[in-house]
Design a protein around this motif. Sequence first.
Motif, PDB file in Angstrom:
ATOM      1  N   GLY A   1       0.917  -1.126  -0.053  1.00  0.00           N
ATOM      2  CA  GLY A   1      -0.069   0.044  -0.007  1.00  0.00           C
ATOM      3  C   GLY A   1       0.875   1.197   0.071  1.00  0.00           C
ATOM      4  N   TRP A   2       2.185   1.161  -0.124  1.00  0.00           N
ATOM      5  CA  TRP A   2       3.053   2.190  -0.197  1.00  0.00           C
ATOM      6  C   TRP A   2       3.479   2.561  -1.805  1.00  0.00           C
ATOM      7  CZ3 TRP A   2       1.639   3.726   4.230  1.00  0.00           C
ATOM      8  CH2 TRP A   2       1.796   2.942   5.194  1.00  0.00           C
ATOM      9  N   ILE A   3       3.669   3.821  -2.268  1.00  0.00           N
ATOM     10  CA  ILE A   3       3.956   4.138  -3.505  1.00  0.00           C
ATOM     11  C   ILE A   3       5.057   5.302  -3.217  1.00  0.00           C
ATOM     12  CG2 ILE A   3       2.308   3.086  -4.820  1.00  0.00           C
ATOM     13  CD1 ILE A   3       1.038   5.955  -5.021  1.00  0.00           C
ATOM     14  N   CYS A   4       6.087   5.474  -3.958  1.00  0.00           N
ATOM     15  CA  CYS A   4       6.811   6.642  -3.901  1.00  0.00           C
ATOM     16  C   CYS A   4       6.497   8.003  -4.676  1.00  0.00           C
ATOM     17  CB  CYS A   4       8.233   6.184  -4.614  1.00  0.00           C
ATOM     18  SG  CYS A   4       8.207   6.219  -6.489  1.00  0.00           S
ATOM     19  N   ASP A   5       6.969   9.176  -4.382  1.00  0.00           N
ATOM     20  CA  ASP A   5       6.399  10.333  -4.756  1.00  0.00           C
ATOM     21  C   ASP A   5       6.528  10.479  -6.220  1.00  0.00           C
ATOM     22  OD1 ASP A   5       5.766  10.783  -2.225  1.00  0.00           O
ATOM     23  OD2 ASP A   5       7.253  12.621  -1.872  1.00  0.00           O
ATOM     24  N   ARG A   6       7.427   9.736  -7.056  1.00  0.00           N
ATOM     25  CA  ARG A   6       7.570   9.841  -8.337  1.00  0.00           C
ATOM     26  C   ARG A   6       6.410   9.283  -8.898  1.00  0.00           C
ATOM     27  NH1 ARG A   6      11.867   6.661 -12.091  1.00  0.00           N
ATOM     28  NH2 ARG A   6      11.361   7.997 -14.122  1.00  0.00           N
ATOM     29  N   GLY A   7       5.852   7.861  -8.571  1.00  0.00           N
ATOM     30  CA  GLY A   7       4.583   7.404  -9.133  1.00  0.00           C
ATOM     31  C   GLY A   7       3.526   8.138  -8.716  1.00  0.00           C
ATOM     32  N   ARG A   8       3.413   8.724  -7.344  1.00  0.00           N
ATOM     33  CA  ARG A   8       2.366   9.546  -6.773  1.00  0.00           C
ATOM     34  C   ARG A   8       2.106  10.825  -7.803  1.00  0.00           C
ATOM     35  NH1 ARG A   8      -0.771   8.809  -2.482  1.00  0.00           N
ATOM     36  NH2 ARG A   8       0.864   7.412  -1.671  1.00  0.00           N
ATOM     37  N   PHE A   9       3.214  11.586  -8.120  1.00  0.00           N
ATOM     38  CA  PHE A   9       3.140  13.059  -8.441  1.00  0.00           C
ATOM     39  C   PHE A   9       3.446  13.373  -9.763  1.00  0.00           C
ATOM     40  CE2 PHE A   9       3.644  13.481  -3.794  1.00  0.00           C
ATOM     41  CZ  PHE A   9       2.424  13.927  -3.428  1.00  0.00           C
ATOM     42  N   THR A  10       3.930  12.474 -10.593  1.00  0.00           N
ATOM     43  CA  THR A  10       4.286  12.699 -11.919  1.00  0.00           C
ATOM     44  C   THR A  10       3.118  12.792 -13.083  1.00  0.00           C
ATOM     45  OG1 THR A  10       4.788  10.534 -12.381  1.00  0.00           O
ATOM     46  CG2 THR A  10       6.807  12.051 -11.710  1.00  0.00           C
ATOM     47  N   TYR A  11       1.883  12.719 -12.600  1.00  0.00           N
ATOM     48  CA  TYR A  11       0.881  12.590 -13.701  1.00  0.00           C
ATOM     49  C   TYR A  11       0.521  14.146 -14.236  1.00  0.00           C
ATOM     50  CZ  TYR A  11      -1.902  14.591 -10.074  1.00  0.00           C
ATOM     51  OH  TYR A  11      -2.490  15.334  -8.997  1.00  0.00           O
ATOM     52  N   PRO A  12       1.095  14.920 -13.655  1.00  0.00           N
ATOM     53  CA  PRO A  12       0.670  16.436 -14.618  1.00  0.00           C
ATOM     54  C   PRO A  12       1.599  16.538 -15.817  1.00  0.00           C
ATOM     55  CG  PRO A  12       0.774  16.882 -12.148  1.00  0.00           C
ATOM     56  CD  PRO A  12       1.306  15.247 -12.197  1.00  0.00           C
ATOM     57  N   ALA A  13       2.779  15.663 -15.657  1.00  0.00           N
ATOM     58  CA  ALA A  13       3.488  15.763 -17.073  1.00  0.00           C
ATOM     59  C   ALA A  13       2.538  15.454 -18.162  1.00  0.00           C
ATOM     60  CB  ALA A  13       4.734  14.695 -16.961  1.00  0.00           C
ATOM     61  N   LEU A  14       1.631  14.638 -18.064  1.00  0.00           N
ATOM     62  CA  LEU A  14       0.681  14.193 -19.296  1.00  0.00           C
ATOM     63  C   LEU A  14       0.316  15.557 -20.006  1.00  0.00           C
ATOM     64  CD1 LEU A  14       0.959  11.696 -17.577  1.00  0.00           C
ATOM     65  CD2 LEU A  14      -1.711  11.082 -18.396  1.00  0.00           C
ATOM     66  N   TYR A  15       0.041  16.488 -19.279  1.00  0.00           N
ATOM     67  CA  TYR A  15      -0.431  17.794 -19.838  1.00  0.00           C
ATOM     68  C   TYR A  15       0.567  18.772 -20.036  1.00  0.00           C
ATOM     69  CZ  TYR A  15      -4.084  14.618 -18.055  1.00  0.00           C
ATOM     70  OH  TYR A  15      -4.921  13.566 -17.696  1.00  0.00           O
ATOM     71  N   ALA A  16       1.903  18.347 -20.149  1.00  0.00           N
ATOM     72  CA  ALA A  16       2.934  19.547 -20.391  1.00  0.00           C
ATOM     73  C   ALA A  16       2.752  20.206 -21.691  1.00  0.00           C
ATOM     74  CB  ALA A  16       4.271  18.736 -20.473  1.00  0.00           C
ATOM     75  N   ALA A  17       3.150  21.470 -21.720  1.00  0.00           N
ATOM     76  CA  ALA A  17       3.005  22.337 -22.793  1.00  0.00           C
ATOM     77  C   ALA A  17       3.760  21.695 -23.975  1.00  0.00           C
ATOM     78  CB  ALA A  17       3.748  23.415 -22.595  1.00  0.00           C
ATOM     79  N   ASP A  18       4.922  21.063 -24.009  1.00  0.00           N
ATOM     80  CA  ASP A  18       5.419  20.275 -25.053  1.00  0.00           C
ATOM     81  C   ASP A  18       5.252  18.854 -25.518  1.00  0.00           C
ATOM     82  OD1 ASP A  18       6.923  19.261 -22.971  1.00  0.00           O
ATOM     83  OD2 ASP A  18       8.899  19.225 -23.919  1.00  0.00           O
ATOM     84  N   ARG A  19       4.112  18.449 -24.851  1.00  0.00           N
ATOM     85  CA  ARG A  19       3.417  17.071 -25.068  1.00  0.00           C
ATOM     86  C   ARG A  19       3.185  17.006 -26.764  1.00  0.00           C
ATOM     87  NH1 ARG A  19       0.562  12.861 -22.747  1.00  0.00           N
ATOM     88  NH2 ARG A  19       0.906  11.213 -24.029  1.00  0.00           N
ATOM     89  N   VAL A  20       3.811  15.869 -27.230  1.00  0.00           N
ATOM     90  CA  VAL A  20       3.707  15.393 -28.566  1.00  0.00           C
ATOM     91  C   VAL A  20       2.410  15.034 -28.969  1.00  0.00           C
ATOM     92  CG1 VAL A  20       4.350  14.304 -30.785  1.00  0.00           C
ATOM     93  CG2 VAL A  20       6.011  15.192 -29.123  1.00  0.00           C
ATOM     94  N   ARG A  21       1.398  15.887 -29.531  1.00  0.00           N
ATOM     95  CA  ARG A  21      -0.102  15.545 -29.781  1.00  0.00           C
ATOM     96  C   ARG A  21      -0.190  15.050 -31.126  1.00  0.00           C
ATOM     97  NH1 ARG A  21       0.356  19.221 -25.688  1.00  0.00           N
ATOM     98  NH2 ARG A  21      -0.864  18.528 -23.780  1.00  0.00           N
ATOM     99  N   THR A  22       0.625  15.309 -32.103  1.00  0.00           N
ATOM    100  CA  THR A  22       0.486  15.077 -33.625  1.00  0.00           C
ATOM    101  C   THR A  22       1.791  14.573 -34.106  1.00  0.00           C
ATOM    102  OG1 THR A  22      -0.537  15.789 -35.637  1.00  0.00           O
ATOM    103  CG2 THR A  22       0.750  17.328 -34.380  1.00  0.00           C
TER     104      THR A  22
END
Length: 725
Positions: free
Chosen positions: A261-282
């Motif tokens: 039931g424990w997870i590290c902060d990298r696994g917990r808090f990196t999800y905002p990177a999915l919406y980064a400005a330089d995300r390749v969308r095409t």
Amino acid sequence: MAELVTVTIDDRAVQVPKGTGIVETAAAAGVEIPVFCYEPRLGPAVGACRMCLVEVEGMPKLQAGCTLTAQDGMVVRTARTSPLAAEGENATLEFLLVNHPLDCPVCDKGGECPLQDLTFRYGPPVTRMTFSKRTFDKPIPISPLIALDRERCILCYRCTRFSEQVAEDGQLVARNRGALSVIATFQDLPYRAPFSGNVIELCPVGALTSTLYRFQARPWEIQNVPSVCGLCPAGCNISATIREGKVKRILSRNHPQVDQGWICDRGRFTYPALYAADRVRTPLRRVGARRLEPLCWEEAMDELERQCRAAEGKAALVLSGTETVEIAYALSMLVRRGLRSHQALLPDGVGEELDPYRAPLSAIAEAEVVVVAADEPVLDRAPIVDLWIRAARRRGAELVTIGPAGTVGRQPGDWQAVCAELADPGSAVGARLRQAERAALVWSSSGGCHLLAQLAHALSFHERPGCGAYYLPATPNGRAVTEAWAAAGEGSPTSPPSAFSLLLVSGDEALRDPRLPELAERAETVVAIAMFAEEARRLAHLVLPGTSFLEREGTLVNLEGRVQRLRRAVEPPSRAETDWIAELAARLDVDLARSPSLPRASTQEQAPLPPRPAPQPMAALQPASSLQAPPAPELRLVRYRALFSGPLVERVPQLAFQRPQAEIELSPEDADKRAIASGDPVLVRADGKEVELRARVNRRLVAGVARAAEEHVRDLPDLVEVRAR
């Protein structure tokens, strides 16, 4: 066999092993005892909140149920059958609510709050208090990731106990005494620890909240998707909270054998990177030196097909080890069957030769002796393994670390000699490993999987179910990716020739491989599958959108060999890799029918560990001369990939304080020779390249070695000079 005792709870008799906690005993009888401070993963109960008050026959006062253990003939009554216990629970809740703010509509915990639930079920219907409630400044930022609302805190001490007894970072403390007690960080410093986010989930009220999730969603408008973290080889189980098609938070999902039931902060808090400005969308195509222009999918597929047809027999594939089994197999089939090429760079992974010695990660905590062979810190390769090792040490296990900064100091890469010594019956540590019914070998260095298997075989681990060997690969899904390549064709991968037509690179991590720039120079065209444009801009001629593990359906195989299902939490911003690979395969007449030899995700909610196969004959370990320190003035540079590094971490500003410092570790002997002290600026140079870092003297580091995070010394060779600035 544990002695069974009979306990009667609310007139229900139940048999449990002697010493079982009364809270668990009541649960076995189908009776709930409400709790706040009690959490069995945190160690012994402390009885702080008094919510679990019960009446015990023969005792004159109410007792805290969490601190009691089952004894034969014990008769217990909870609030369901005891008016005295009901009055105690009611009074406890009334006391907790005296100063607790009534801000449930705006509290992030509202709707998911044990205090809210238990107040409705056991608490007073109205308040008798007419005075003003106590208030504090809010929120108090105990780190860029965690906010503290002190007026909500009920002093259950779950957070401080986690910090002290599980993560062992010692950074959360209870300050003052009595009514003035408050939760704070040590010396009011930011809570900078790899597992800090777990205190948010542990908090039974809304006192500790995530700054990333704060005021982002309400419980009735979210969905939780069960999945697996794909950022390290441990494969921790998680739930992704989704609102309006976007990931809003990551929660742990307790798998007792993997993560507890424990997870590290990298696994917990990196999800905002999915919406980064330089995300390749095409799809993107290079125009000029470093500029990328978008093009439609039809144009991209036409160009990719043209490049593939021109590259038949002259192509190479680079896999990062972050791919699912399905993506890796599809890419391998394209290259091996469609392009008839067998050149590839494959990631580091666990080999099948370790299967006869595997055991669940949780077995580490039960070990009598744990030996860690590490060039790189275990925490940075597989964080949850570090927690299991700490748990073993707390339970009295003998812990031996071997490596450049271990309790037994050795030069990096000296593993042939180390394994031969441990396999020698005359070795003290080897003797303990042979005698223990429960022992663990943890390997946190690249390229030693076969050596570890030889050592485990020499120590007869296959004959003792309580013993396990754990190889920590540098990539999350390295073993399955390697197996996918093998299943797509015959023969081992070969190195790319001096010049070839097409280089296909999968993943942002692969784009940072130090071997890639030289390889890209030999290719006419580089096609990259990447999430972020910045990662691909330096090398790629054509960039196709990549996906995160949160945007994929598929299969992952963790370091134990456990096959786990990855569920798609949100839709990717563009076509998924499996979709366009299938289209390209059809154009090239490649049948992507899945190989029966590939691992398949378990249909069970939490994947079991496969049984151990019978061991194959192993060659005996041969002694080897130990490596010596390099001659002065050079130092052997040991790089490690820091936990808080990489493309995802870099795109979450709140994680910047967790990233590795621009520093280099030196032994006391090497620092003295160069008149360097901790904190001094130093120059690290070799082959005409130079980097300025801060020195940190590590008193456990062996002489002749310098150690630094990979991102700070990526372009430097293995032997460097370090001198004061």
